[in-house]
Design a protein around this motif. Structure first.
Motif: not given
Length: 862
Positions: A653, A657, A659, A662-664, A672, A674, A682
């Motif tokens: 990520c 960010s 994970s 999905t990268c939270a 955000t 994406t 991303y």
């Protein structure tokens, strides 16, 4: 107990005193004389001690005089610290130095002593050197009466001189020339006495060592001290003895003509060795000796003449050669008639030095020629050689009849020879070797349809023929015939000798042979269908192999067939040479291609496209795979399972960010992320959330602190809006709790809604007694951030104990204890005060102190 001491300073003005007087509470008193001076006082005059120079003058200011008495340095030619301390005369000087109060403040002097006998110099103190021709050392000392040590001793005369020492003179010995002069310092003289070389016509090391007259000279050489020769006598040349040439021995003596010998000069009478002896007549001559005349012996030619060179004569007597060409050798040793000649040659005196002759011998039987010396040849048909020889029969060898040659028969060539059966020709006698005949008997060639070189060695029938050939005498020299054999089965032709060809579809060779009963080699065998493209044999028919299409027909001769079975090409989506040699599905395709003999394809199976590996990639392998959003890599189609290589790797990520894919956003960050296909894989970003109102700090993730008089815990970031947890409130102030010394640790718990605590800590004082006050304890204070309910350990120090007078003793049997909190006890003084501490509950006061105030020291060394 605190004692205050007050000091008062009072300033007064003193009345003036006379110079040399010092003012005291009793008034003006005379100042004493300074060091190194004598007298009642400064006003009464002070005089410097003997050996000191200077003046002491009274003064009104301390030290109430001016000037000083300084020690006088030691005078010349003496050493010491100064005159008062004592001065001793230097080595080589005599005298005494004593202190005096009169200038120059000393009495006496040190006088340089002169150099002793046989030495020179300005005096002992400055160095004395031994005089020329004397050896030794003069060293100045302080001991009288001489004030020196050592001496100068006369040096002995050197080698090759006459005399005892340089003091009496050193003239050179007889036979030596030069001059010896004494000098100062080793070797104490210059010059040498050089031995004179031996004079002309004499030899030796030198005149003093003895000179002898050279070889051939007579006389005596004696050493002398008188120059310039430094010798007496002379050496005179001695004349040559008889019979030798005139002259003298030193220049050389030569023997007269005809005489041999050597006259050599020597030392001493008769001054020569050797003699001249008459030379004997040389070889091959007779006479008394060369000087008296020599005559050549019979059979020799020449003359002998006396000479002074070489062997002492010239000429020679040489042997006369035997008369040729009919004889060999030399006359003196005897003459031998040449090979093929007979007769006798005898030596004689005088020209021609021989008598007699040698005559030629005639040719022997079966040979022809004038004589043996002029050559004898064997007759036709005879073999051999006639060679001239010395002595009867005056030749060697013979002429022998030659036997009939090969392939013929008879007694010998001269007697006639006939050709054997199967041979054709004539034998004619000849004188030419090595055969001694012409023509000959030649083997008759074998007839047609046979093999072999000639009839006599055998004529077998040619390959493919049968029959028998036998040799006979006379034309045509053979009997019999050879007949051709017919072609064998599966072949056709006129006969084996003229060639037989295998039928269509048959392979082989029919080769004629001389061996019965077939008279041929080989045969014709069925040819297999051409493989691996077909099966069966050509005469019976050929079928194409699996994966091949075409037609095979038998023919005559290699390759024994026409037509072919062609391999079928690999089908769509596969690669390979062809179906029979294997077809492999292309990269990214799955399936199997199997060859068959059934048309129209001549294979079974198909190659099907394979899907890209999921879930990290999309598409089909043959047309290409694309990595899923958030993944990076390369998928390439390959041949064979799993039909691809490479992979799509999940990318990390972006900053702030976690994970993937999905990268939270991390706690305290807003935004955000994406996942997309391809770099940077991303889109979007996570921005740090600013600190909320009522707090200060760079951002929520970096830390926010309550401000503007509010308190609260540090803000905790979170991942959902508003992205932090916190409540900054107005603090509640609690009454400070006081703790006193109890002799044990106490606990403090932070009240609710309290976020900071101000600690004030005092260390306990040290013990004391009258006149020995203890020290005060230390003080420390500080505010620290806390959490409600947090606990701290409080250790309050107690004061040190004090002992009354008489309670402590030197033996240390009674002591004053230190206060609680680490105060030190004392045997000779008062107890120290205990320290006060604040530290986290459950921790060690030594290693986790938060605030510390030291205890005071005990009085009187406590």
């Amino acid at each position: 107990t605190t004692t205050t001491t007050t000091t008062t300073v009072t300033t007064t003005t003193s009345p003036p005193c006379f110079p040399g007087y010092n003012y005291t509470s009793q008034g003006c008193s005379p100042a004493p004389c300074p060091p190194f001076s004598s007298g009642t006082s400064v006003p009464a005059t002070c005089v410097c001690y003997p050996g000191y120079r200077g003046t002491i003058t009274p003064s009104r200011t301390s030290p109430y005089y001016t000037g000083s008495c300084d020690p006088v340095a030691c005078p010349p030619l003496s050493t010491g610290t100064n005159v008062p301390a004592g001065c001793a005369c230097n080595a080589g000087a005599a005298g005494t130095i004593t202190p005096s109060q009169q200038s120059p403040f000393y009495n006496g002097s040190c006088t340089a002593q002169p150099c002793p006998p046989n030495s020179t110099g300005s005096g002992l103190p400055t160095s004395c050197v031994c005089s020329a021709g004397y050896n030794g050392t003069i060293t100045a000392t302080t001991v009288g009466p001489k004030f020196y040590s050592g001496s100068c001793v006369a040096v002995r005369c050197p080698a090759n001189t006459i005399g005892a020492t340089f003091a009496t003179g050193c003239p050179c010995l007889a036979g030596y020339a030069s001059n010896i002069t004494a000098i100062v310092g080793a070797p104490f003289f210059t010059g040498t006495c050089t031995p004179q070389a031996c004079p002309a016509n004499s030899a030796g090391v030198n005149i003093p060592s003895s000179c002898l007259c050279n070889a051939g000279y007579s006389g005596t050489i004696a050493p002398s001290t008188i120059g310039p020769a430094y010798h007496t006598g002379v050496c005179v040349a001695v004349p040559c003895p008889s019979p030798s040439s005139t002259g003298s021995l030193p220049t050389g003596c030569t023997c007269n003509a005809g005489y041999s010998g050597n006259i050599g000069a020597i030392v001493g009478a008769p001054f020569y060795v050797g003699a001249c002896v008459p030379v004997a007549c040389p070889e091959n001559s007779t006479g008394v000796n060369v000087p008296s005349s020599c005559t050549c012996n019979p059979g020799y030619s020449g003359s002998i003449t006396a000479s002074v060179s070489g062997p002492r004569y010239t000429g020679s007597c040489l042997p006369v050669a035997c008369p040729g060409p009919n004889s060999t050798g030399i006359i003196p040793t005897g003459c031998t008639c040449a090979p093929g000649y007979r007769g006798s040659i005898v030596a004689s005196v005088g020209d021609p030095f021989y008598t007699g002759t040698c005559l030629p011998v005639g040719c022997p039987d079966n040979s022809t020629g004038d004589s043996i010396p002029s050559s004898c040849s064997c007759n036709a048909g005879y073999s051999g050689a006639i060679t001239a020889a010395v002595g009867e029969p005056y030749y060697a060898g013979a002429c022998v009849a030659v036997g009939c040659p090969a392939n013929s028969a008879g007694a010998s060539i001269p007697s006639s020879c006939t050709c054997n059966a199967g041979y054709n020709g004539t034998i004619t006698p000849s004188t030419i070797g090595p055969n001694y005949y012409t023509d000959g008997c030649d083997a008759v060639p074998c007839p047609g349809n046979t093999t072999g070189a000639a009839i006599p060695t055998g004529c077998p029938c040619a390959a493919g023929y049968r029959g028998n050939i036998t040799a006979v005498v006379g034309a045509p020299f053979f009997s019999g015939v050879c007949v051709p054999v017919a072609c064998p089965g599966n072949s056709s032709g006129t006969g084996i000798p003229s060639s037989c060809t295998c039928n269509a579809g048959y392979n082989g060779t029919i080769t004629p042979s001389t061996l019965g009963p077939r008279y041929y080699f080989g045969g014709c065998t069925q040819v297999a269908c051409p493989g691996p493209n077909s099966t069966g044999s050509l005469p019976t028919g050929c079928a194409c192999s699996a994966g091949y299409r075409g037609n095979i027909t038998a023919i005559v001769g290699a390759p024994f067939y026409s037509g072919e079975c062609v391999p079928v090409g690999c089908p769509a989506n596969s690669t390979g040479n062809n179906v029979p040699s294997s077809c492999t599905c292309n990269a990214g395709y799955s399936g199997t291609i199997v060859a068959t003999t059934t048309g129209p394809d001549y294979y079974t199976g198909v190659c099907t496209e394979v899907q890209c590996p999921s879930p990290n990639a999309t598409g089909i392998l043959p047309t290409g795979c694309t990595c899923a959003p958030g993944y990076r890599g390369n998928i390439t189609a390959v041949v064979g399972a799993p039909y691809f290589k490479g992979s799509c790797t999940l990318m990390s990520c972006p900053p702030n960010s976690l994970s993937p894919p999905t990268c939270a956003c991390n706690a305290g960050y807003n935004g955000t992320i994406t996942a997309v296909v391809g770099a940077p894989y991303y889109t979007g970003s996570c921005a740090a959330v600013s600190c909320p109102a009522g707090t200060v700090g760079p951002s929520v993730p970096a830390g926010c602190t309550c401000s503007n008089g509010t308190v609260g815990p540090v803000l905790t970031p979170k991942t959902t809006a508003p992205y932090y947890n916190s409540s900054c409130r107005v603090p509640k102030y609690n009454v400070v709790t006081a703790f006193i010394c109890t002799g044990s640790d106490q606990t403090y718990t932070v009240p609710a809604d309290s976020w900071s605590v101000l600690f004030k800590v005092w260390g306990a004082g040290g013990g004391g007694q009258p006149g020995e006050n203890g020290g005060a304890g230390g003080y420390a204070a500080g505010t620290i951030n806390v959490l409600p309910g947090q606990t701290f350990t409080i250790r309050v120090g107690c004061g040190g104990s004090g002992c009354c007078v008489g309670q402590c003793n030197a033996a240390g049997t009674t002591s004053c204890a230190g206060g609680f909190g680490g105060g030190g006890g004392s045997v000779q003084g008062q107890g120290g005060g205990g320290g006060s501490y604040v530290f986290a509950a459950g921790a060690s006061a030594t290693f986790a102190n938060i605030i510390v105030a030291a205890g005071g020291g005990g009085g009187g060394g406590g």
